[in-house]
Motif scaffolding. Sequence first.
Motif, PDB file in Angstrom:
ATOM      1  N   ASP A  24       0.824  -1.212   0.000  1.00  0.00           N
ATOM      2  CA  ASP A  24       0.000   0.000   0.000  1.00  0.00           C
ATOM      3  C   ASP A  24       0.860   1.265   0.000  1.00  0.00           C
ATOM      4  O   ASP A  24       0.551   2.257   0.683  1.00  0.00           O
ATOM      5  CB  ASP A  24      -0.941   0.011   1.207  1.00  0.00           C
ATOM      6  N   GLY A  25       1.940   1.228  -0.759  1.00  0.00           N
ATOM      7  CA  GLY A  25       2.794   2.406  -0.892  1.00  0.00           C
ATOM      8  C   GLY A  25       3.750   2.637   0.250  1.00  0.00           C
ATOM      9  O   GLY A  25       4.540   3.594   0.218  1.00  0.00           O
ATOM     10  N   ALA A  26       3.746   1.788   1.290  1.00  0.00           N
ATOM     11  CA  ALA A  26       4.637   1.944   2.434  1.00  0.00           C
ATOM     12  C   ALA A  26       5.749   0.899   2.366  1.00  0.00           C
ATOM     13  O   ALA A  26       5.566  -0.196   1.833  1.00  0.00           O
ATOM     14  CB  ALA A  26       3.870   1.814   3.743  1.00  0.00           C
ATOM     15  N   LEU A  27       6.915   1.243   2.902  1.00  0.00           N
ATOM     16  CA  LEU A  27       8.064   0.338   2.935  1.00  0.00           C
ATOM     17  C   LEU A  27       8.150  -0.283   4.323  1.00  0.00           C
ATOM     18  O   LEU A  27       8.174   0.423   5.332  1.00  0.00           O
ATOM     19  CB  LEU A  27       9.351   1.101   2.616  1.00  0.00           C
ATOM     20  N   PHE A  28       8.217  -1.613   4.376  1.00  0.00           N
ATOM     21  CA  PHE A  28       8.321  -2.329   5.640  1.00  0.00           C
ATOM     22  C   PHE A  28       9.671  -3.038   5.680  1.00  0.00           C
ATOM     23  O   PHE A  28      10.017  -3.790   4.759  1.00  0.00           O
ATOM     24  CB  PHE A  28       7.185  -3.343   5.789  1.00  0.00           C
ATOM     25  N   LEU A  29      10.424  -2.806   6.746  1.00  0.00           N
ATOM     26  CA  LEU A  29      11.715  -3.451   6.959  1.00  0.00           C
ATOM     27  C   LEU A  29      11.627  -4.301   8.216  1.00  0.00           C
ATOM     28  O   LEU A  29      11.016  -3.898   9.212  1.00  0.00           O
ATOM     29  CB  LEU A  29      12.827  -2.416   7.111  1.00  0.00           C
ATOM     30  N   SER A  30      12.296  -5.467   8.184  1.00  0.00           N
ATOM     31  CA  SER A  30      12.220  -6.371   9.329  1.00  0.00           C
ATOM     32  C   SER A  30      13.498  -7.188   9.439  1.00  0.00           C
ATOM     33  O   SER A  30      13.992  -7.731   8.448  1.00  0.00           O
ATOM     34  CB  SER A  30      11.013  -7.303   9.197  1.00  0.00           C
ATOM     35  N   ALA A  31      14.041  -7.262  10.663  1.00  0.00           N
ATOM     36  CA  ALA A  31      15.209  -8.101  10.951  1.00  0.00           C
ATOM     37  C   ALA A  31      15.486  -8.042  12.444  1.00  0.00           C
ATOM     38  O   ALA A  31      15.205  -7.033  13.105  1.00  0.00           O
ATOM     39  CB  ALA A  31      16.449  -7.644  10.176  1.00  0.00           C
ATOM     40  N   ALA A  32      16.066  -9.123  12.978  1.00  0.00           N
ATOM     41  CA  ALA A  32      16.532  -9.171  14.364  1.00  0.00           C
ATOM     42  C   ALA A  32      15.463  -8.767  15.374  1.00  0.00           C
ATOM     43  O   ALA A  32      15.750  -8.130  16.383  1.00  0.00           O
ATOM     44  CB  ALA A  32      17.771  -8.275  14.523  1.00  0.00           C
ATOM     45  N   GLY A  33      14.206  -9.122  15.093  1.00  0.00           N
ATOM     46  CA  GLY A  33      13.124  -8.787  15.996  1.00  0.00           C
ATOM     47  C   GLY A  33      12.666  -7.348  15.936  1.00  0.00           C
ATOM     48  O   GLY A  33      11.882  -6.901  16.774  1.00  0.00           O
ATOM     49  N   ILE A  34      13.156  -6.597  14.943  1.00  0.00           N
ATOM     50  CA  ILE A  34      12.832  -5.176  14.803  1.00  0.00           C
ATOM     51  C   ILE A  34      12.031  -4.978  13.522  1.00  0.00           C
ATOM     52  O   ILE A  34      12.377  -5.523  12.469  1.00  0.00           O
ATOM     53  CB  ILE A  34      14.113  -4.317  14.769  1.00  0.00           C
ATOM     54  N   ASP A  35      10.959  -4.216  13.607  1.00  0.00           N
ATOM     55  CA  ASP A  35      10.109  -3.932  12.452  1.00  0.00           C
ATOM     56  C   ASP A  35       9.942  -2.424  12.323  1.00  0.00           C
ATOM     57  O   ASP A  35       9.722  -1.722  13.318  1.00  0.00           O
ATOM     58  CB  ASP A  35       8.746  -4.593  12.616  1.00  0.00           C
ATOM     59  N   ALA A  36      10.029  -1.927  11.094  1.00  0.00           N
ATOM     60  CA  ALA A  36       9.867  -0.495  10.846  1.00  0.00           C
ATOM     61  C   ALA A  36       8.958  -0.285   9.646  1.00  0.00           C
ATOM     62  O   ALA A  36       9.003  -1.050   8.676  1.00  0.00           O
ATOM     63  CB  ALA A  36      11.218   0.167  10.592  1.00  0.00           C
TER      64      ALA A  36
END
Length: 522
Positions: free
Chosen positions: A287-299
């Motif tokens: 939906d036009g947003a960037l999701f980053l995920s690693a090491a238990g961290i989500d942005a």
Amino acid sequence: MTLEDRLERLADRTPPGNPADVLDAARIRAESRPASRSPRLLAAAAAVLAVLALAGGGLTLAGDDSDSVTVAGPDESQTGDELNGLWHVVSTVDDGERQPAEGTANLRFDGDRVQGDDGCGNKIETALDKGTIVVPSVRTDQGCESVPGAREADRLWALLGQPVELRDGELWLVADDGDGLVFALPDPTPTERASPVGDWELVSVSADGEVLDFSGANRDPWIGIGGDGTLTGTFPCNGFGGTVQVLDSTLDAEFFQELVGCEGSAGAAESALSRLLNSDPTWEIRDGALFLSAAGIDAELTKRPGPTDVVDAGSQWRPVAIDAFEVLDDTSLNLTLGYCTDDYRVRVDESDDTVTLTAEAAGPSGGYCLTLTTVELRRPLGNRAVVDAFTGETVDRRPTDAPAGAEGDTAVWNVDAADPPTPSATSVTALVTRLGCSGGETGEVLAPVVSADAERVVVTFSVESLPPEGEYECPGNPAVPYVVELDEPLGDRELVDGACLEGEAASTSHCSEGAVRWSPPA
């Protein structure tokens, strides 16, 4: 010895894992007609054929009429070109029974190079040799969040060294005991996948499911991913820059960042974001947003307003942001570019109400630093707004009116914990640090401006100015001790850092806990 006896003897002495011996011993000339073969003989022959099929070999049985039948197993080896691509685990195989996988392990083949991830964040870097993945000499042991994922990760490492098989478009790694993993390529999509290239503002960040509050940050966090492989941006307190490789599902980033102190909730958010980018995060656009995920961290991030930073890999020039400006005189502006380069250009467009600046740089950033440059206006700036054409936002103006007697660049300070003042002290040892980027040097500390009243003593430091144009990295600046002489004992007055009361330092992490550096004991 009859043909029946020879086949039975061959079946009894041939182990499944020894295909070379099978092939050497399996070429048998029939000594009787097919019609005379007994059921026991056929069973023995079937056993040999089964062994050969499992062993990957082949058997030719020739009759008196010289006709032959060839039974072949899988290819002797798979080449890297046949396997090229990123394969994701889809199934586990236990004793020959296939079940859906629960982990996220993957293997990427590029010719004879093999890379991957066991699904727990442990990287695989090895090679393909004659159809077999070479067992890596080093294995990291980062823990996995789920028990099924950990089991699949352990199984993947145990399977490295087994031959790779392609079966109906799937990649199989199976051990002799029948346990294994099945991988598949992602389904091809007819539509072009969205790209993470561009500039993205941080919306939210969480660590281990806990949302981190960065509302009190000194800066608006953002991440810039350039099509030419550059990485720029700011965390809640510090700027950063470097390089980034956009892979199919992950970002491979290397960067430098400022080392300004960052405390409280903003510091927790900054630490999480730094770990996230250092952990090869997975990326996805929804939906036009960037999701980053690693090491238990989500942005989650959204596109920054204004022009997006979409640059072809072959493009020479890319737009860069202007962090701030300072008025040197009526028609001269000193600009701070948030990009480490010595190859840049700035265009100035003037109107009655606005001065619009367009800054561009060639090539990737050499890390995070501040590039300073001066531009000339056709007429005095006056009350006109200074706008960055790249972001579409008004550029921050650094104050130039220093306290009387002060000169040089802004510095901040703390008391020396090893030599703290007392109410009877007539001198104070201050540890002075240059505020801005300077390649890791605070430089010469100039005489401070000291003002005192009945409640506090305000000390404002500055350091020797840097040349107005140049490229300065931000590894963090050392603290330089300076003894401040007081006209009378300190008494019950507070010691205050004047740089935190107003000016460019007041909004930084140095001053996030206030300007008071020492208070008299209660």
